[in-house]
Design a protein around this motif. Structure first.
Motif, PDB file in Angstrom:
ATOM      1  N   ILE A 148       0.816  -1.219   0.000  1.00 27.63           N
ATOM      2  CA  ILE A 148       0.000   0.000   0.000  1.00 27.63           C
ATOM      3  C   ILE A 148       0.850   1.271   0.000  1.00 27.63           C
ATOM      4  CG2 ILE A 148      -1.930  -1.173   1.117  1.00 27.63           C
ATOM      5  CD1 ILE A 148      -1.145   0.592   3.642  1.00 27.63           C
ATOM      6  N   ASP A 149       2.142   1.135   0.259  1.00 23.30           N
ATOM      7  CA  ASP A 149       3.026   2.301   0.235  1.00 23.30           C
ATOM      8  C   ASP A 149       3.384   2.727  -1.190  1.00 23.30           C
ATOM      9  OD1 ASP A 149       2.990   2.294   2.988  1.00 23.30           O
ATOM     10  OD2 ASP A 149       4.951   1.352   3.196  1.00 23.30           O
ATOM     11  N   THR A 150       3.311   1.783  -2.121  1.00 32.75           N
ATOM     12  CA  THR A 150       3.737   2.083  -3.489  1.00 32.75           C
ATOM     13  C   THR A 150       2.657   1.827  -4.535  1.00 32.75           C
ATOM     14  OG1 THR A 150       4.674  -0.142  -3.723  1.00 32.75           O
ATOM     15  CG2 THR A 150       6.164   1.615  -2.977  1.00 32.75           C
ATOM     16  N   ASN A 151       1.514   1.276  -4.128  1.00 33.85           N
ATOM     17  CA  ASN A 151       0.449   0.948  -5.073  1.00 33.85           C
ATOM     18  C   ASN A 151      -0.888   1.487  -4.582  1.00 33.85           C
ATOM     19  OD1 ASN A 151       1.823  -1.007  -7.027  1.00 33.85           O
ATOM     20  ND2 ASN A 151       2.354  -1.859  -5.041  1.00 33.85           N
ATOM     21  N   ALA A 152      -1.751   1.775  -5.520  1.00 35.32           N
ATOM     22  CA  ALA A 152      -3.108   2.187  -5.164  1.00 35.32           C
ATOM     23  C   ALA A 152      -3.829   0.999  -4.529  1.00 35.32           C
ATOM     24  CB  ALA A 152      -3.848   2.642  -6.410  1.00 35.32           C
ATOM     25  N   TYR A 153      -4.721   1.312  -3.614  1.00 37.83           N
ATOM     26  CA  TYR A 153      -5.497   0.260  -2.957  1.00 37.83           C
ATOM     27  C   TYR A 153      -6.905   0.774  -2.698  1.00 37.83           C
ATOM     28  CZ  TYR A 153      -4.262   2.879   1.245  1.00 37.83           C
ATOM     29  OH  TYR A 153      -4.085   3.868   2.170  1.00 37.83           O
ATOM     30  N   PRO A 154      -7.875  -0.132  -2.566  1.00 37.28           N
ATOM     31  CA  PRO A 154      -9.264   0.293  -2.387  1.00 37.28           C
ATOM     32  C   PRO A 154      -9.483   0.988  -1.048  1.00 37.28           C
ATOM     33  CG  PRO A 154      -9.077  -2.111  -2.573  1.00 37.28           C
ATOM     34  CD  PRO A 154      -7.712  -1.565  -2.657  1.00 37.28           C
ATOM     35  N   ASN A 155     -10.436   1.888  -1.010  1.00 36.98           N
ATOM     36  CA  ASN A 155     -10.681   2.660   0.214  1.00 36.98           C
ATOM     37  C   ASN A 155     -11.266   1.829   1.352  1.00 36.98           C
ATOM     38  OD1 ASN A 155     -13.252   2.342  -0.753  1.00 36.98           O
ATOM     39  ND2 ASN A 155     -13.763   4.505  -0.805  1.00 36.98           N
ATOM     40  N   TYR A 156     -11.702   0.607   1.074  1.00 32.35           N
ATOM     41  CA  TYR A 156     -12.214  -0.240   2.156  1.00 32.35           C
ATOM     42  C   TYR A 156     -11.084  -0.913   2.939  1.00 32.35           C
ATOM     43  CZ  TYR A 156     -11.803  -3.838  -1.489  1.00 32.35           C
ATOM     44  OH  TYR A 156     -11.346  -4.656  -2.498  1.00 32.35           O
ATOM     45  N   ILE A 157      -9.854  -0.778   2.492  1.00 31.15           N
ATOM     46  CA  ILE A 157      -8.710  -1.291   3.248  1.00 31.15           C
ATOM     47  C   ILE A 157      -8.316  -0.218   4.255  1.00 31.15           C
ATOM     48  CG2 ILE A 157      -6.287  -2.050   3.128  1.00 31.15           C
ATOM     49  CD1 ILE A 157      -8.364  -4.060   1.984  1.00 31.15           C
ATOM     50  N   LYS A 158      -8.525  -0.523   5.531  1.00 25.04           N
ATOM     51  CA  LYS A 158      -8.285   0.458   6.597  1.00 25.04           C
ATOM     52  C   LYS A 158      -7.072   0.114   7.451  1.00 25.04           C
ATOM     53  CE  LYS A 158     -12.137   2.591   5.599  1.00 25.04           C
ATOM     54  NZ  LYS A 158     -12.089   3.706   4.702  1.00 25.04           N
TER      55      LYS A 158
END
Length: 75
Positions: A37-47
């Motif tokens: 998640i530091d270098t790639n886009a991820y869905p907003n449901y990942i908290k």
């Protein structure tokens, strides 16, 4: 490519443990699409990380370790 997506961050000590475990059991590497998640886009449901999306469910925290342990045990 796997339908299971593991969201991790190299800054997270729990994520590091998971990555070490996956490296220890090479058969597991192909089971997951690993997203940093530091270098790639991820869905907003990942908290939180680690998070695993499998079979339409979001698995987080200690449950991720239990899920992975079950895979190793069943192998």
């Amino acid at each position: 490519m796997s339908d299971k997506v593991l969201f991790i961050s190299p800054r997270c000590s729990h994520c590091k443990k998971i990555l070490i475990g996956i490296k220890k059991y090479p058969f597991m590497k192909g089971l997951f699409n690993i997203v940093n998640i530091d270098t790639n886009a991820y869905p907003n449901y990942i908290k939180t990380v680690p998070s695993l999306v499998a079979n339409g469910q979001i698995i987080t925290g200690e449950t991720v370790f239990q899920y992975l342990a079950k895979i190793v045990e069943d192998k």
